[in-house]
Scaffold this active site. Structure first.
Site, PDB file in Angstrom:
ATOM      1  CE  LYS A  53      36.898  33.900  35.967  1.00 29.85           C
ATOM      2  NZ  LYS A  53      36.978  35.270  36.486  1.00 29.85           N
ATOM      3  CD  GLN A  97      37.107  37.070  39.735  1.00 27.92           C
ATOM      4  OE1 GLN A  97      37.630  36.361  38.880  1.00 27.92           O
ATOM      5  NE2 GLN A  97      35.826  37.380  39.702  1.00 27.92           N
ATOM      6  CG  ASP A 120      37.766  39.971  32.630  1.00 32.31           C
ATOM      7  OD1 ASP A 120      37.155  38.934  32.311  1.00 32.31           O
ATOM      8  OD2 ASP A 120      38.057  40.259  33.806  1.00 32.31           O
TER       9      ASP A 120
END
Ligand code: NDP
Length: 296
Positions: A53, A97, A120
């Protein structure tokens, strides 16, 4: 006839080139989109994702911040870091995460992220906005699948889409996207899962079959319809002594057999995989645009 291969690398390249233009126009206004990732602990797979990322952000000219916290981080310490990023004007979007170490409460961490920065799309506000058809962000993997269909010219309107799996990350939001009115959706959707009776009789009705189970090569040729489009989200590492690493990645679909009878299919690896990070970047750029231009 060999089926058409839908490749995430090709589709994502097209999207990246559009994102580069949007990033350039933000920069003309003095804004560099910023994406942060909080990584708690040292799970090896998470480390790889987080590194990818960061690299992608940098290659697009975005600001990238990785916040590494030790595995023994407390809930309070993690929530304090989330609050700090919620307030940081140089960070337009961020994510924590997953999975988190087991002593941490994922749900309350997700709910502490500002919905305006929740790239997200896991916050209940954003999930709800998506469901009512007024999304700020779209969940990365299902949105990536939708883009693969749209950009491959596959008609979804009126088609029967069967989604195998009902996770909050893939299956449920996939179904929610495909029932919306609009381009790349307008489908008739069925969701099947482990409690479904006679699953093969349903998957055989699918014009478009999206599989997200985490069961290596579960979908065999007799479970799909002749001429269907098959999107395999599954990513499973299986032992393979003939492979230099001793293992390799396979999907939830038995690619060799299923590809004999379908019209289009995604391979694993090389199919859906590259789309998830791509759509995350798209959400980060959108977050920066919303913060700059005020539209929602
Ligand atoms: P989950 O384990 O959260 O969900 C799996 C789903 O599959 C569940 O709904 C489960 O049903 C269903 N399922 C499992 N076994 C069966 C069965 N035998 N019959 C019917 N349904 C079954 O997984 P995720 O959704 O998070 O991920 C699915 C796969 O996609 C994984 O391989 C994952 O690695 C991959 N993935 C890939 C991504 C990418 O970027 N390419 C991103 C995210 C995931 P039930 O709810 O009843 O238990």
């Amino acid at each position: 006839m060999a089926p058409r291969l839908i490749l995430g690398k090709e589709v994502s390249e097209e999207i990246y080139s559009e994102l580069r233009e949007r990033i350039a126009s933000l920069k003309e206004k003095g804004v560099t989109p910023g994406l942060a990732v909080i990584l708690v602990g040292d799970d090896p797979a998470s480390q790889v994702y987080v590194r990818k990322k960061g690299e992608m952000c940098e290659s697009l000219g975005m600001r990238s911040l990785t916040v590494r916290m030790p595995a023994e981080t407390t809930q309070e310490e993690l929530l304090a870091k989330v609050r700090q990023l919620n307030e940081d004007p140089t960070i337009h979007g961020f994510l924590v995460q997953l999975p988190l170490p087991s002593h941490l409460d994922e749900r309350s961490v997700i709910e502490s992220i500002s919905p305006a920065k929740d790239v997200d799309c896991f916050h209940p506000e954003n999930v709800g906005r998506m469901l009512i058809g007024e999304p700020s962000f779209l969940p990365a993997t299902p949105a990536g699948v939708q883009q693969m269909l749209v950009r491959s010219g596959i008609e979804t309107k009126g088609k029967h889409v069967v989604v195998v799996g009902r996770s909050n990350i893939v299956g449920k939001p996939m179904a929610a996207l495909m029932i919306q009115k609009g381009v790349g959706a307008n489908s008739t959707v069925t969701v099947v899962h482990s409690a479904t009776e006679n699953l093969p009789s349903i998957t055989r009705q699918a014009d478009i079959l999206v599989v997200a189970m985490g069961r290596p090569r579960f979908v065999t040729a007799d479970r799909g319809k002749e001429g269907a489009v098959v999107i395999d989200v599954g990513t499973n590492r299986i032992e393979d002594p003939t492979h230099p690493k001793g293992s390799r990645l396979v999907g939830d679909v038995d690619f060799d057999a299923v590809s004999q009878k379908v019209s289009a299919i995604t391979p694993v690896p090389g199919g859906v995989g590259p789309m998830t990070i791509c759509m995350l970047m798209a959400n980060a750029v959108r977050a920066a645009e919303i913060a700059t231009e005020g539209e929602r």
